[in-house]
Design a protein around this motif. Sequence first.
Motif, PDB file in Angstrom:
ATOM      1  N   GLU A 152      -6.095  32.141 -38.342  1.00 28.06           N
ATOM      2  CA  GLU A 152      -5.530  31.124 -39.138  1.00 28.06           C
ATOM      3  C   GLU A 152      -6.200  29.984 -39.633  1.00 28.06           C
ATOM      4  OE1 GLU A 152      -1.218  30.678 -38.216  1.00 28.06           O
ATOM      5  OE2 GLU A 152      -0.970  33.146 -38.158  1.00 28.06           O
ATOM      6  N   LEU A 153      -6.750  29.603 -38.321  1.00 26.68           N
ATOM      7  CA  LEU A 153      -7.750  28.276 -38.510  1.00 26.68           C
ATOM      8  C   LEU A 153      -8.931  28.473 -39.377  1.00 26.68           C
ATOM      9  CD1 LEU A 153      -7.532  27.084 -34.601  1.00 26.68           C
ATOM     10  CD2 LEU A 153      -6.563  25.847 -36.662  1.00 26.68           C
ATOM     11  N   ARG A 154      -9.505  29.793 -39.084  1.00 33.75           N
ATOM     12  CA  ARG A 154     -10.676  30.084 -39.943  1.00 33.75           C
ATOM     13  C   ARG A 154     -10.447  30.032 -41.377  1.00 33.75           C
ATOM     14  NH1 ARG A 154     -11.559  34.346 -35.869  1.00 33.75           N
ATOM     15  NH2 ARG A 154     -13.438  33.460 -34.375  1.00 33.75           N
ATOM     16  N   ALA A 155      -9.314  30.309 -41.858  1.00 35.20           N
ATOM     17  CA  ALA A 155      -9.009  30.427 -43.252  1.00 35.20           C
ATOM     18  C   ALA A 155      -8.793  29.278 -43.861  1.00 35.20           C
ATOM     19  CB  ALA A 155      -7.470  31.346 -43.429  1.00 35.20           C
ATOM     20  N   LEU A 156      -8.705  28.209 -42.660  1.00 32.97           N
ATOM     21  CA  LEU A 156      -8.476  26.725 -43.290  1.00 32.97           C
ATOM     22  C   LEU A 156      -9.888  25.891 -43.540  1.00 32.97           C
ATOM     23  CD1 LEU A 156      -5.087  25.849 -41.513  1.00 32.97           C
ATOM     24  CD2 LEU A 156      -5.437  26.629 -43.995  1.00 32.97           C
ATOM     25  N   GLN A 157     -11.115  26.546 -43.003  1.00 38.07           N
ATOM     26  CA  GLN A 157     -12.211  25.945 -42.780  1.00 38.07           C
ATOM     27  C   GLN A 157     -12.899  25.361 -44.202  1.00 38.07           C
ATOM     28  OE1 GLN A 157     -14.352  25.699 -39.752  1.00 38.07           O
ATOM     29  NE2 GLN A 157     -15.274  24.362 -41.097  1.00 38.07           N
ATOM     30  N   ILE A 158     -13.062  24.325 -44.241  1.00 33.81           N
ATOM     31  CA  ILE A 158     -13.656  23.698 -45.397  1.00 33.81           C
ATOM     32  C   ILE A 158     -15.228  23.353 -45.099  1.00 33.81           C
ATOM     33  CG2 ILE A 158     -13.975  21.476 -47.080  1.00 33.81           C
ATOM     34  CD1 ILE A 158     -11.579  23.386 -47.682  1.00 33.81           C
ATOM     35  N   GLU A 159     -15.981  24.082 -45.537  1.00 34.04           N
ATOM     36  CA  GLU A 159     -17.673  23.914 -45.363  1.00 34.04           C
ATOM     37  C   GLU A 159     -18.124  22.839 -45.716  1.00 34.04           C
ATOM     38  OE1 GLU A 159     -18.937  25.918 -43.357  1.00 34.04           O
ATOM     39  OE2 GLU A 159     -17.179  27.586 -43.350  1.00 34.04           O
ATOM     40  N   GLN A 160     -17.790  22.248 -46.928  1.00 31.35           N
ATOM     41  CA  GLN A 160     -18.199  20.815 -47.227  1.00 31.35           C
ATOM     42  C   GLN A 160     -17.104  20.242 -48.242  1.00 31.35           C
ATOM     43  OE1 GLN A 160     -21.718  21.426 -49.620  1.00 31.35           O
ATOM     44  NE2 GLN A 160     -22.270  19.253 -49.698  1.00 31.35           N
ATOM     45  N   ILE A 161     -16.767  18.963 -47.928  1.00 27.60           N
ATOM     46  CA  ILE A 161     -15.795  18.165 -48.713  1.00 27.60           C
ATOM     47  C   ILE A 161     -16.487  17.975 -50.051  1.00 27.60           C
ATOM     48  CG2 ILE A 161     -14.815  17.228 -46.547  1.00 27.60           C
ATOM     49  CD1 ILE A 161     -16.180  14.559 -47.561  1.00 27.60           C
ATOM     50  N   THR A 162     -15.542  17.600 -50.963  1.00 28.37           N
ATOM     51  CA  THR A 162     -15.739  17.160 -52.225  1.00 28.37           C
ATOM     52  C   THR A 162     -15.191  15.918 -52.326  1.00 28.37           C
ATOM     53  OG1 THR A 162     -13.455  18.107 -53.372  1.00 28.37           O
ATOM     54  CG2 THR A 162     -15.682  19.724 -53.390  1.00 28.37           C
ATOM     55  N   ARG A 163     -15.799  15.016 -53.305  1.00 26.58           N
ATOM     56  CA  ARG A 163     -15.178  13.563 -53.671  1.00 26.58           C
ATOM     57  C   ARG A 163     -15.109  12.912 -52.390  1.00 26.58           C
ATOM     58  NH1 ARG A 163     -10.175  13.756 -57.129  1.00 26.58           N
ATOM     59  NH2 ARG A 163     -10.519  11.556 -57.077  1.00 26.58           N
ATOM     60  N   PRO A 164     -16.151  12.421 -51.840  1.00 27.23           N
ATOM     61  CA  PRO A 164     -15.844  11.813 -50.414  1.00 27.23           C
ATOM     62  C   PRO A 164     -15.292  10.506 -50.274  1.00 27.23           C
ATOM     63  CG  PRO A 164     -18.311  12.019 -51.273  1.00 27.23           C
ATOM     64  CD  PRO A 164     -17.444  12.868 -51.947  1.00 27.23           C
ATOM     65  N   GLU A 165     -15.275   9.771 -51.614  1.00 28.10           N
ATOM     66  CA  GLU A 165     -14.495   8.729 -51.832  1.00 28.10           C
ATOM     67  C   GLU A 165     -12.932   8.674 -51.486  1.00 28.10           C
ATOM     68  OE1 GLU A 165     -14.339  10.527 -55.815  1.00 28.10           O
ATOM     69  OE2 GLU A 165     -15.853  10.539 -54.343  1.00 28.10           O
ATOM     70  N   ARG A 166     -12.328   9.961 -51.348  1.00 26.40           N
ATOM     71  CA  ARG A 166     -11.188  10.281 -51.061  1.00 26.40           C
ATOM     72  C   ARG A 166     -10.893  10.276 -49.468  1.00 26.40           C
ATOM     73  NH1 ARG A 166     -10.129  15.645 -54.202  1.00 26.40           N
ATOM     74  NH2 ARG A 166     -11.002  16.423 -52.424  1.00 26.40           N
ATOM     75  N   TYR A 167     -11.891  10.032 -48.470  1.00 26.56           N
ATOM     76  CA  TYR A 167     -11.761  10.247 -47.227  1.00 26.56           C
ATOM     77  C   TYR A 167     -12.277   9.138 -46.587  1.00 26.56           C
ATOM     78  CZ  TYR A 167     -11.723  15.283 -48.257  1.00 26.56           C
ATOM     79  OH  TYR A 167     -11.263  16.583 -48.427  1.00 26.56           O
TER      80      TYR A 167
END
Length: 198
Positions: free
Chosen positions: A122-137
């Motif tokens: 279930e954790l693997r299914a939530l993996q984000i390899e690369q964020i988009t729009r870094p200004e949101r973080y």
Amino acid sequence: MILYLHGFRSSPQSFKARLLAERMQQLGRAAEYLCPQLPASPAVAIALARDCIQDCDPADLTLIGSSLGGYYATWLAEQLGCRAVLLNPAVKPPRDLEKYVGVSTQYHSDEPFEFKREYIDELRALQIEQITRPERYFLIAATGDEVLDWQEMVGHYPQARQQVIQGSDHGISEFAEYADAVLAFCGIAIDPASTAGA
């Protein structure tokens, strides 16, 4: 609206969650802050989080995720297009939590719970390899984190706003010093007079 997602084995009773709840109360905005108890299953935790914010406009929503909650917050932010604050976030929990498969206890109650092997998938299914729009973080990472690698955190959120704390610990003991900066990123107006004695 702010949704706080706590870490593995943690709860709404965590130091950072309570501190932010108290700060929002002081600002007269307690109704805009939620911190649910997350179940052990990542899939069920995500479903619960989505239920909490189903009526929120992503433009008015910020997720704050600590440790494993930061991993969840990243996935949700990518799906919803909202802001996210990450406090010593877990970047590779399928790897890091493998050793916790079995029965563990919660930090704040000693209540036992089972972390099942299928939760790793279930954790693997939530993996984000690369964020988009870094200004949101907004990443807050402590070099003294004794549980997770701060350099992995910094590398996973390139070009995002980053506050690297020299020393400290996994729980960010001096989080009170950063609470107002976090809330400001969330879009909460802070009256300088209200910070006196905070």
